[in-house]
Write a protein that holds these residues in place. Structure first.
Motif: not given
Length: 149
Positions: A139-141, A126-132, A117-121, A108-109
């Motif tokens: 905080v909202v997507p 497999q990689t899942l990413s989303r920006v908030y 915020y950017r989260v990468t799991v 998370i950075d």
């Protein structure tokens, strides 16, 4: 003779470059984390994991220690949802995975500005990413989940 020596040096140089691998860095890289943002993002991450990996049937092995607020919130929420989570102590090496276990790591950075915020799991390969986006005290997507298999 000169040609053979040149080929040997070239192969040795390439082998050296291939053998040098930077250590993977996981965890939270947010400079000034907001506790409510960490909790909201962790809840959303676990919600996405629950949609992809059934709780009570999935065991996750963390690949790094989780001393940050995001990691603590995520592990707590995962256990609340019914996941088995094997945590890793700081400085320890991740154990080998047993049959049916999934490796789990996160990053998370804040790549652009303080309100994003950017989260990468990472689950196995497999990689899942989303920006908030932090807006109005919540905080909202800021986009959809991106999944790379």
């Amino acid at each position: 003779m000169l040609k053979t020596a040149l080929v040997i040096l070239l192969v040795a140089g390439l082998a050296g470059c291939a053998a040098i691998r930077a250590p993977a860095k996981y965890g939270s890289f947010v400079k000034a984390p907001v506790a409510s943002d960490d909790k909201a993002i962790a809840d959303d991450v676990v919600k996405k994991l629950a949609a992809l990996y059934p709780p009570a049937k999935t065991r996750f092995n963390l690949q790094h220690a989780t001393p940050d607020a995001f990691g603590i919130n995520m592990v707590s929420e995962m256990r609340t949802k019914g996941y088995a989570v094997a945590e890793l102590k700081p400085g320890a090496r991740p154990p080998a995975l047993a049959a049916g276990e999934q490796s789990l790591a996160y990053v998370i950075d804040q790549p652009l500005e303080a309100g994003l915020y950017r989260v990468t799991v990472l689950v196995n390969s497999q990689t899942l990413s989303r920006v908030y986006q932090s807006a109005g005290g919540a905080v909202v997507p800021a986009g959809a989940w991106v999944r790379k298999e």
